[in-house]
Structure formats: C-alpha cells, structure tokens
Motif scaffolding. Structure first.
Motif, PDB file in Angstrom:
ATOM      1  N   ARG A 101      31.718  26.427 -24.628  1.00  0.00           N
ATOM      2  CA  ARG A 101      32.456  25.283 -24.079  1.00  0.00           C
ATOM      3  C   ARG A 101      31.719  24.671 -22.899  1.00  0.00           C
ATOM      4  O   ARG A 101      31.716  23.454 -22.707  1.00  0.00           O
ATOM      5  N   LEU A 102      31.093  25.513 -22.101  1.00  0.00           N
ATOM      6  CA  LEU A 102      30.391  25.029 -20.911  1.00  0.00           C
ATOM      7  C   LEU A 102      29.061  24.375 -21.247  1.00  0.00           C
ATOM      8  O   LEU A 102      28.735  23.303 -20.731  1.00  0.00           O
ATOM      9  N   LEU A 103      28.282  25.024 -22.132  1.00  0.00           N
ATOM     10  CA  LEU A 103      26.903  24.593 -22.373  1.00  0.00           C
ATOM     11  C   LEU A 103      26.688  23.941 -23.725  1.00  0.00           C
ATOM     12  O   LEU A 103      25.619  23.373 -23.968  1.00  0.00           O
ATOM     13  N   GLY A 104      27.670  24.036 -24.623  1.00  0.00           N
ATOM     14  CA  GLY A 104      27.527  23.436 -25.941  1.00  0.00           C
ATOM     15  C   GLY A 104      27.598  24.477 -27.043  1.00  0.00           C
ATOM     16  O   GLY A 104      27.129  25.608 -26.878  1.00  0.00           O
ATOM     17  N   ALA A 105      28.181  24.100 -28.174  1.00  0.00           N
ATOM     18  CA  ALA A 105      28.369  25.041 -29.283  1.00  0.00           C
ATOM     19  C   ALA A 105      27.064  25.396 -29.977  1.00  0.00           C
ATOM     20  O   ALA A 105      27.024  26.319 -30.787  1.00  0.00           O
ATOM     21  N   HIS A 106      25.975  24.691 -29.661  1.00  0.00           N
ATOM     22  CA  HIS A 106      24.709  24.866 -30.362  1.00  0.00           C
ATOM     23  C   HIS A 106      23.768  25.844 -29.668  1.00  0.00           C
ATOM     24  O   HIS A 106      22.642  26.028 -30.121  1.00  0.00           O
TER      25      HIS A 106
END
Length: 417
Positions: A101-106
């Motif tokens: 959620r903080l840095l991206g799902a990828h």
C-alpha cells in the motif's frame, strides 16, 4: 548383485549368531562351525558393500534455520501492521500488504533502491556486505512529503544468504507532536515577551526624573502598560484554560446542559457589555431541543469565544446570528455567523492551531491571543462533537458545532443524584 539394506544385514547377523550358539549348546566342536560362520560373515560383507545409509531426518532446529522458507512466513509478515519486506541480494522477494500500500503493489521482485527511492536507504539496501546487527535509518518523504519513517534493517538467515528484513515504522505522529510542543513553547514565549518588553521599557522611561514629572506622558504610558499587562493576563488565562481542557479530554462530560438557556445567558452578557456591537448579536433557538451532555463552564467559554470572534472581526453594523436547532442523529446544531471580511480557503485548515492568526497585527490590536479557536476545538473534542468552519472572502464566516444529546439513562441517573 542385489545389495542388502542395513536392517537386512543386522537381521542376518542375528540369525547367524543364534544358529552358532545353538550348535555349540548341542555339543558340536568349535572347529566344526568356525568355517561356516566365517563364510557367512564374508558373504554379508560382500553384499553389504555400497549399501546406502538411510537418511537421518533433520532436527527441528535445522528445519527452522531458514525461517524465510517456512510455509507460515508469509502469514507472519501479514500479521505485522507496519510495512515489512524481505530483501535478498538487493531485491525485494516478499512484501506484506502494508508495504505494498505504501510503495506499490508491484514491488515484489523489484530492486529495493527503485521501490524505496531514498538516498539514505539506497546504499544500505543494495549492500552485499555481511551484517552483524540491525541498523536504524530515519526517512522523510515516503508516502507523503511530510511523513516521517524509521527504517530498521536486520540480517536474516545464514551469512551467505545476504537476506535483510526491512521494517518501516511511521513516526509522523510523534514528530508532529514534538514539533507542536516546540512551536507552542516558542510562540508562548514570544507572546509573553513582547508585552513584557513594552512594560519594562515604559517603566524605565517613567523612571527618568524629567519625563516622570510630565503628567500627560505618565498617564499615556500607564494606560499602555495597563493594556499590555491585561493582554498578558488574557494569554495566561487562555493557556491555563487550554491545559485544563486537554487534561480532561479523555473524560467525557456527563452533566445535562440546557444549551438554549446558556446561549441566552451569554448573548445577554454581550448585549450589555459590548456597546453597540454587542446589541447586534441575534439569537434564534428552536424550542424543544434536548439537553446536551456537557460541561457548563466549558460550553459557556465556547460560546464566549465564538461570539467574541464575530464581535471582533465582523463588520460593524452587520448582525451576528447565533442559532440553535436540531442536527443530524439527534445532535444539537449551534451556528455562529457574521458578515465580515471572511477568511481565505488556504487559512481555514489552520484556524484551530494554537497562535495561528490570519492577520497578526489586527488580531493583537483587538486583543486576540491566538488561542480562542484552539480552545473551541478542544472543548468540542472533549464533548465528542464536531466542528466545521466555512467562510467566503468579502461575505463572512460561519462556525458550526454539533453536540450529542444527553443519553436517557445518564439523564435519569443525574436526576436521582
């Protein structure tokens, strides 16, 4: 030739020795059985050559040596509410939902330096040097520009694995509280130092033998000193009041208060003590409103602050409308509206901050301490209510307070006391 297993060899030896022992007990000479026994042992040794040993199951300690490969490791990471990542040789191999959620799902499978774009963290995350103990880093700018994070990097597994467990803890709240405390002390010191410096300067001037005999100068200076001293007194009173309200913020008030009669009382005070401007305060109360669960002195202070702000900053000759009506969910809606210069949208979010002023010079000129709306906000929070401020430049400002009603069971308990 088929090779025997260890269990087959042991069983064969046991049968051979048992047969030999039985033959000796029956009286056969030793030399008669020695040759068959040696031949049997030789055959067993030949057939046992190259027999693989049965694998020894690993011990629980060996099984748990690499916890990252445990099937429950992913569930363990999800149990941590803070962002958590497993990094191997500079690449993120696992990340819990908070990290995604903080840095991206990828980010899983991505270079850690790309996922966490921070110069202080990049070198540590990409390093392949062995780590003997965990390290801490403070980061600014992850998520939002103002968020403050503490990143903990700890080694995981064997030294050759070069695995790192990265934990991010959000310290934004603690940082904001500390900054608020520092700003509060600095602002309070400034607000007290300014009038105090003026008073000391006038005292020094009045000490001059020549100026001290001039009655007009002395009276003018004494009037200014009196105003500055009263300003300091108001500031100290507001600081003490704010401190008391904050000390009680977790104890909800439980006394029934008739807000209509209290508002009429406060409006009456303004009409009699603020001259022509005070007589422009209008009150409209919807009959039959329920009592609110409140602290009467604090609600009186709330009304004084809200109406006082409209008296100070509203345009002379325009009405100040105070109204009480039914609000949503059985709450009571208090509204105080004026027709003044209004407030810009960029100022509205900060109006309830301590010592925040839209116009510092004007605020001090009318006797404001910069704490009035901060006190209002804390009173509303203690009463489990809601505060809303709307304003249109050139038209005026409306402040709305929603207060919950007195619960019936508490009202009955209070009536029996």
């Amino acid at each position: 030739m088929n090779r025997l297993s260890i269990s087959q060899i042991i069983a064969s030896l046991a049968m051979l020795f048992l047969a030999t022992g039985s033959t000796l007990l029956m009286g056969a000479p030793l030399w008669a059985i020695a040759l068959p026994v040696l031949a049997g042992i030789a055959v067993l040794l030949i057939t046992a050559q190259g027999t693989p040993l049965e694998p020894v199951p690993p011990s629980p300690a060996e099984q748990a040596a690499n916890i990252a490969d445990h099937p429950d490791f992913a569930d363990l990471m999800e149990a941590i509410t803070d962002p958590l990542m497993l990094i191997e040789r500079g690449r993120i191999v696992r990340a819990n939902r908070a990290a995604q959620r903080l840095l991206g799902a990828h980010i899983e499978g991505e270079d850690a330096r790309i996922a966490i774009r921070h110069p202080a963290a990049a070198e540590r995350l990409a390093s392949l040097a062995p780590m003997s103990e965990a390290m801490m880093l403070d980061l600014v700018g992850l998520g939002t520009r103002d968020q403050r994070w503490q990143m903990r990097i700890a080694p995981l597994g064997a030294e050759g694995d070069i695995r790192r467990l990265v934990h991010l803890a959000d310290h934004s709240g603690a940082y904001a509280a500390e900054k608020m405390r520092v700003d509060f002390v600095a602002n309070a010191s400034h607000e007290l130092r300014t009038p105090l410096a003026g008073i000391l300067g006038f005292i020094e001037t009045l000490g001059d033998p020549d100026l001290g005999r001039d009655n007009d100068t002395r009276q003018r200076f004494l009037k200014i000193m009196d105003g500055e001293a009263r300003r300091m007194q108001r500031l100290i009173d507001d600081l003490i009041s704010l401190s008391r309200i904050e000390a009680e913020k977790y104890r909800a008030p439980d006394s029934p208060v008739d807000l209509g009669s209290l508002a009429a009382e406060v409006v009456g005070v303004f009409r009699t003590s603020h001259g022509e401007r005070g007589r422009e305060v209008e009150l409209d109360v919807t009959p039959g409103l329920p009592e609110v669960a409140g602290d009467r002195p604090q609600l009186s202070q709330l009304l004084h602050n809200l109406i006082g702000n409209s008296v100070k900053y509203g345009k002379a000759g325009t009405p100040i409308r105070v109204s009480l009506a039914a609000g949503p969910s059985g709450m009571t809606r208090l509204m105080v509206a004026d027709e003044g210069e209004g407030i810009g949208l960029d100022h509205l979010p900060r109006l309830t901050e301590r010592f925040y002023r839209v116009d510092s010079g004007r605020s001090r000129a009318v006797g404001g301490t910069g704490l009035g709306l901060a006190i209002v906000k804390h009173i509303v929070e203690r009463h489990r209510g809601r505060l809303d401020i709307t304003s249109t430049p050139g038209k005026g400002t409306t402040i709305t307070v929603l207060l919950p009603p007195m619960p019936l069971e508490e009202k009955m308990s209070a009536s029996r006391l």
